[in-house]
Enzyme design. Structure first.
Site, PDB file in Angstrom:
ATOM      1  N   THR A  85       3.266   2.182   0.012  1.00 47.92           N
ATOM      2  CA  THR A  85       2.526   2.961  -0.981  1.00 47.92           C
ATOM      3  C   THR A  85       1.130   3.304  -0.451  1.00 47.92           C
ATOM      4  O   THR A  85       0.648   4.433  -0.606  1.00 47.92           O
ATOM      5  CB  THR A  85       2.401   2.139  -2.287  1.00 47.92           C
ATOM      6  OG1 THR A  85       3.679   1.570  -2.591  1.00 47.92           O
ATOM      7  CG2 THR A  85       1.928   3.000  -3.433  1.00 47.92           C
ATOM      8  N   HIS A 120      12.567   3.952   5.324  1.00 45.55           N
ATOM      9  CA  HIS A 120      12.645   2.529   5.647  1.00 45.55           C
ATOM     10  C   HIS A 120      13.607   2.264   6.809  1.00 45.55           C
ATOM     11  O   HIS A 120      13.761   1.114   7.215  1.00 45.55           O
ATOM     12  CB  HIS A 120      13.140   1.738   4.437  1.00 45.55           C
ATOM     13  CG  HIS A 120      12.151   1.600   3.316  1.00 45.55           C
ATOM     14  ND1 HIS A 120      10.805   1.382   3.516  1.00 45.55           N
ATOM     15  CD2 HIS A 120      12.327   1.613   1.970  1.00 45.55           C
ATOM     16  CE1 HIS A 120      10.204   1.287   2.335  1.00 45.55           C
ATOM     17  NE2 HIS A 120      11.087   1.431   1.391  1.00 45.55           N
TER      18      HIS A 120
HETATM   19  P1  A3P Z   1       1.886  -7.695  -2.755  1.00 48.54           P
HETATM   20  O1  A3P Z   1       3.214  -7.849  -3.440  1.00 48.54           O
HETATM   21  O2  A3P Z   1       1.634  -8.754  -1.751  1.00 48.54           O
HETATM   22  O3  A3P Z   1       0.769  -7.540  -3.708  1.00 48.54           O
HETATM   23  P2  A3P Z   1       5.141  -1.310  -0.583  1.00 48.54           P
HETATM   24  O4  A3P Z   1       4.101  -0.294  -0.906  1.00 48.54           O
HETATM   25  O5  A3P Z   1       5.725  -1.165   0.777  1.00 48.54           O
HETATM   26  O6  A3P Z   1       6.145  -1.425  -1.669  1.00 48.54           O
HETATM   27  O7  A3P Z   1       4.377  -2.708  -0.480  1.00 48.54           O
HETATM   28  C1  A3P Z   1       3.876  -3.315  -1.633  1.00 48.54           C
HETATM   29  C2  A3P Z   1       2.755  -4.239  -1.268  1.00 48.54           C
HETATM   30  O8  A3P Z   1       1.605  -3.472  -0.913  1.00 48.54           O
HETATM   31  C3  A3P Z   1       2.362  -5.087  -2.449  1.00 48.54           C
HETATM   32  O9  A3P Z   1       1.921  -6.331  -1.912  1.00 48.54           O
HETATM   33  C4  A3P Z   1       1.251  -4.257  -3.055  1.00 48.54           C
HETATM   34  O10 A3P Z   1       0.386  -4.967  -3.893  1.00 48.54           O
HETATM   35  C5  A3P Z   1       0.540  -3.770  -1.805  1.00 48.54           C
HETATM   36  N1  A3P Z   1      -0.242  -2.554  -2.030  1.00 48.54           N
HETATM   37  C6  A3P Z   1       0.026  -1.519  -2.855  1.00 48.54           C
HETATM   38  N2  A3P Z   1      -0.925  -0.597  -2.796  1.00 48.54           N
HETATM   39  C7  A3P Z   1      -1.837  -1.038  -1.907  1.00 48.54           C
HETATM   40  C8  A3P Z   1      -3.075  -0.514  -1.437  1.00 48.54           C
HETATM   41  N3  A3P Z   1      -3.551   0.653  -1.865  1.00 48.54           N
HETATM   42  N4  A3P Z   1      -3.746  -1.237  -0.514  1.00 48.54           N
HETATM   43  C9  A3P Z   1      -3.279  -2.414  -0.089  1.00 48.54           C
HETATM   44  N5  A3P Z   1      -2.125  -2.971  -0.507  1.00 48.54           N
HETATM   45  C10 A3P Z   1      -1.402  -2.285  -1.410  1.00 48.54           C
END
Ligand code: A3P
Length: 330
Positions: A71, A134
């Site tokens: 994200t 992915h």
């Molecule tokens: P956590 O579950 O450890 O909080 P993806 O985007 O691949 O689904 O990954 C999700 C992870 O990225 C989650 O980790 C989420 O909180 C974190 N995340 C989402 N947005 C983010 C951002 N803008 N900056 C840093 N981490 C982020």
């Protein structure tokens, strides 16, 4: 049930019968397909993507294993390449989830086998095209992997975001337990951890996933940029510049004076995205879940609150064994 039957083609149903399978995290099974674990409906979309996707030189592919910062990477890349079009007041990221701005090839673009989208006309107006995926490097469509010009390795670019496997496990466990239907029965963290350490996780084994992109980033540094979540958390501005340069959108001196890289870092930060209405109350950016499930903690090292010393030791060993002398270490 798992996936609605009518969503799968006959070809897919035949294929599944021949593939090795394991118990799944959010669906009944994961299948071993093209040397990684994935779900029935994803296989079909991936095949369709491999058959039909025609990369353009200006395309940008953002690759991750789930829960490693997809994200965030989508938000950053979108903000970087579109910074001339949108100011901080009317920015699409303020009203749309990043997944709605940068579609996944396998969950959005090629999700419906009855409808192969014609990307050639509809997206010409918004160049460069940004896509998320992915799949492991080897399973990217051929037109993505090949370069249009072998001498300077130009053509479609790939950015990979890697995250330490401890935090990625904790993140994927929390996320997929929200997505797991009650009909499948419970999956304990211990069971899930055991599966993870055997590589049984969507698009995994994770070590193979990161190694595939890592090797390619070393052999073809103009083609594949390999980034680490932890590094980006530590110095976001630096990596925003690096990403911008790699994508062919470096910041000008004037933009540097105006602090545009910092502005983008702020716009895309965990805190600011999490606080937006679309991400607090919106739904369906990923898997029909509440968008807030994409913003859990966004920290480095949350695994210390969840993993036992035994689990840490086990996963450390597994990663060491499988990453070998690759210079990737956790
Ligand atoms: P956590 O579950 O450890 O909080 P993806 O985007 O691949 O689904 O990954 C999700 C992870 O990225 C989650 O980790 C989420 O909180 C974190 N995340 C989402 N947005 C983010 C951002 N803008 N900056 C840093 N981490 C982020």
């Amino acid at each position: 049930g798992e996936e609605a039957e009518e969503e799968l083609s006959n070809e897919s149903r035949q294929l599944h019968l021949s593939l090795p399978k394991e118990r799944g995290w959010r669906t009944s099974h994961l299948y071993w397909f093209q040397n990684f674990w994935c779900q029935a409906k994803e296989i079909q979309a991936i095949i369709s993507c491999q058959r039909h996707f025609q990369a353009q030189d200006s395309d940008i592919i953002l690759a991750t294993i789930p829960k490693s910062g997809t994200t965030w990477l989508k938000a950053l890349a979108f903000a970087i390449v579109n910074r001339k079009r949108f100011g901080p007041k009317n920015h699409p990221l303020l009203t749309s989830n990043p997944h709605d701005l940068v579609p996944f090839l396998e969950y959005k673009v090629y999700a419906n086998y009855n409808h192969i989208p014609d990307l050639s006309s509809s997206t010409r107006s918004c160049s460069p095209r940004l896509f998320g995926t992915h799949v492991p490097y080897a399973s990217l469509p051929d037109s993505v992997k090949k370069s249009s010009n072998n001498n300077n390795d130009s053509g479609c670019r790939v950015v990979y975001l890697c995250r330490n496997p401890f935090d990625t496990f904790i993140s994927v466990w929390h996320f997929l337990m929200r997505a797991r239907p009650a009909s499948l029965g419970p999956l304990s963290m211990e069971e899930a951890f055991d599966m993870y350490c055997r590589g049984v996780i969507g698009y995994g084994p994770y070590w193979d996933h990161m190694l595939g992109y890592w090797k390619e980033s070393i052999e073809r540094p103009h083609k594949v940029l390999f980034l680490m979540y932890e590094d980006m958390k530590e110095d976001t501005g630096f990596y925003v510049r690096k990403l911008a340069e790699f994508l062919g959108y470096p910041f000008s001196l004037e933009q540097e004076r105006e602090g545009v890289a910092e502005e983008i870092s702020r716009l895309c930060s965990f805190q600011s995205l999490k606080e937006l209405e679309v991400n607090k109350t919106g739904k369906g950016a990923v898997l029909n879940l509440e968008n807030e499930s994409l913003f859990r903690k966004g920290e480095v090292g949350d695994w210390v609150n969840h993993l036992t010393p035994f689990m840490v030791e086990k996963l450390t060993k597994v990663m060491q064994q499988n990453l070998g002398d690759s210079a990737l270490a956790f």
